[in-house]
Design an enzyme around this catalytic site. Structure first.
Site, PDB file in Angstrom:
ATOM      1  NE  ARG A  28      -3.737  -0.006   0.472  1.00  0.00           N
ATOM      2  CZ  ARG A  28      -4.554  -0.604  -0.699  1.00  0.00           C
ATOM      3  NH1 ARG A  28      -4.689   0.117  -1.778  1.00  0.00           N
ATOM      4  NH2 ARG A  28      -5.176  -1.512  -0.503  1.00  0.00           N
ATOM      5  CD  GLU A  81      -4.004   4.598 -10.191  1.00  0.00           C
ATOM      6  OE1 GLU A  81      -4.160   3.470 -10.860  1.00  0.00           O
ATOM      7  OE2 GLU A  81      -4.758   4.690  -9.248  1.00  0.00           O
ATOM      8  NE  ARG A  85      -2.053  -4.853  -7.157  1.00  0.00           N
ATOM      9  CZ  ARG A  85      -3.124  -4.343  -6.444  1.00  0.00           C
ATOM     10  NH1 ARG A  85      -2.777  -2.993  -5.994  1.00  0.00           N
ATOM     11  NH2 ARG A  85      -4.102  -4.799  -6.138  1.00  0.00           N
ATOM     12  CG  HIS A 118      -2.055   2.195  -8.302  1.00  0.00           C
ATOM     13  ND1 HIS A 118      -2.165   2.967  -7.440  1.00  0.00           N
ATOM     14  CD2 HIS A 118      -3.262   1.488  -8.306  1.00  0.00           C
ATOM     15  CE1 HIS A 118      -3.504   2.729  -6.732  1.00  0.00           C
ATOM     16  NE2 HIS A 118      -4.055   1.877  -7.389  1.00  0.00           N
ATOM     17  CG  ASP A 139     -11.985   4.519  -8.472  1.00  0.00           C
ATOM     18  OD1 ASP A 139     -11.146   4.693  -9.123  1.00  0.00           O
ATOM     19  OD2 ASP A 139     -12.226   3.518  -7.920  1.00  0.00           O
TER      20      ASP A 139
HETATM   21  C1  BG6 Z   1      -7.290   2.430  -8.139  1.00  0.00           C
HETATM   22  C2  BG6 Z   1      -8.808   1.826  -8.628  1.00  0.00           C
HETATM   23  O1  BG6 Z   1      -6.507   2.281  -9.214  1.00  0.00           O
HETATM   24  O2  BG6 Z   1      -6.918   1.558  -7.132  1.00  0.00           O
HETATM   25  C3  BG6 Z   1      -9.706   1.691  -7.443  1.00  0.00           C
HETATM   26  O3  BG6 Z   1      -9.243   2.693  -9.701  1.00  0.00           O
HETATM   27  C4  BG6 Z   1      -8.950   0.810  -6.339  1.00  0.00           C
HETATM   28  O4  BG6 Z   1     -11.107   1.292  -7.955  1.00  0.00           O
HETATM   29  C5  BG6 Z   1      -7.672   1.370  -5.909  1.00  0.00           C
HETATM   30  O5  BG6 Z   1     -10.017   0.824  -5.067  1.00  0.00           O
HETATM   31  C6  BG6 Z   1      -6.841   0.659  -5.019  1.00  0.00           C
HETATM   32  O6  BG6 Z   1      -6.935  -0.716  -5.267  1.00  0.00           O
HETATM   33  P1  BG6 Z   1      -6.156  -1.863  -4.557  1.00  0.00           P
HETATM   34  O7  BG6 Z   1      -6.439  -3.084  -5.199  1.00  0.00           O
HETATM   35  O8  BG6 Z   1      -4.709  -1.652  -4.526  1.00  0.00           O
HETATM   36  O9  BG6 Z   1      -6.774  -1.596  -3.229  1.00  0.00           O
END
Ligand code: BG6
Length: 313
Positions: A80, A283, A106, A180, A224
């Protein structure tokens, strides 16, 4: 997916010992992290996910990239924060529901191929994802998928990222990708995002309703969005930190903007209750109508440069 192999830090240290701007640590056993410190900046890169975890030019008092203070390093779980790599799909897999969200890159352990020092003292790191190991399960259900993925990072006053996808098979493949990127901000309500004006976006929170962006974007609630055909540079103005983060991109026709806001971040085990206030994901991506089609032998490069300067108000 095969077990994550424990990579011995001292093996990495031995192999790359000639470069005194880097050293290796483990986020926890089996999760090697490269620490970089040169005349321009400090940074760290996790081999799990092949992803950048931190970047801070010496000119900056605050990190440029956000990493959750409750980050969890765990097999099959995405890290995260930093810049996770979404590949070869974005979000859930439309065809195979049980496949991992945002794809394999990832949650795979990448190989460190090379580290070099460039003429101006920048450090370049080249990583490769062993797809034959991690994409095996996906290849069983999608046998024509033979694709190679690698990435390079250049750590200098600016951060340059080059994600390269190569179709090594003999049939065309369709895929998505995204850097991301979690940016560290003074407060989510004190930032504005420029570079999206006039772009059509899909609001994922409003049943994928399409709308048009008018002017700059301020975030005042859970957000989002996928901006389509959006390849302008993005500017993130942060009045609290009095700085401007510039994301310039090539080979990325979509831009995704995400902030989970209070309720969703409270439900996440790897984000602290206030985590959402100090981050925004912007992103550089190729998703939805901007998915990539790669013919046999074809390469694709998604290139971004992230730089920071003082905000002039
Ligand atoms: C974003 C998506 O890129 O990532 C969201 O558009 C998503 O819908 C977010 O909730 C986080 O994703 P994750 O899988 O890392 O919790």
């Amino acid at each position: 997916m095969s077990e994550i192999k424990r990579i011995m830090i001292n093996q990495l240290q031995q192999k790359f010992s000639s470069n005194d701007s880097i050293y290796f640590v483990e986020a926890r056993p089996g999760f090697p992290v490269i620490k970089i410190s040169n005349k321009w900046a400090t940074a760290s890169i996790s081999l799990y996910g092949g992803q950048l975890l931190s970047f801070q030019p010496h000119s900056q008092e605050q990190p440029v990239i956000w990493l959750s203070d409750k980050v969890i390093f765990k097999k099959d779980k995405a890290i995260r924060g930093g810049i996770p790599l979404c590949w070869p799909w974005f979000g859930s897999n439309e065809q195979f529901e049980d496949q991992p969200a945002h794809g394999y890159a990832r949650i795979s352990l990448w190989e460190l191929i090379n580290i070099s020092t460039l003429a101006n003292g920048e450090i370049k790191l080249e990583l490769h994802m062993p797809c034959q190991q991690y994409c095996q399960e996906y290849q069983n259900i999608n046998p024509s998928f033979h694709v190679d993925l690698s990435i390079s990072y250049i750590i200098g006053q600016e951060l340059a990222i080059d994600l390269r996808t190569h179709n090594t098979g003999d049939t065309p493949v369709i895929l998505s990708n995204a850097l991301h990127s979690y940016f560290n901000v003074s407060h989510i309500e004190d930032v504005s995002v420029l570079g999206l004006d006039g772009a059509t976006f899909i609001d994922k929170l409003l049943s994928a309703k399409k709308q048009i962006q008018n002017g700059s974007l301020q975030i005042k609630k859970e957000t989002d969005r996928i901006y389509l055909d959006s390849n302008n540079d993005i500017i993130l103005n942060d009045s609290g930190y009095k700085r401007q983060i510039n994301v310039s991109k090539k080979g990325a026709d979509s831009t995704v903007v995400w902030n989970p806001w209070q309720q969703k971040s409270h439900s996440m085990d790897d984000m602290s209750d206030n985590g959402w206030k100090s981050m925004i994901c912007i992103e550089s991506a190729n998703v939805d109508i901007n998915k990539l089609k790669l013919n046999p032998g074809q390469n694709h490069r998604l290139h971004t440069t992230i730089s920071v300067k003082k905000l002039v108000e």
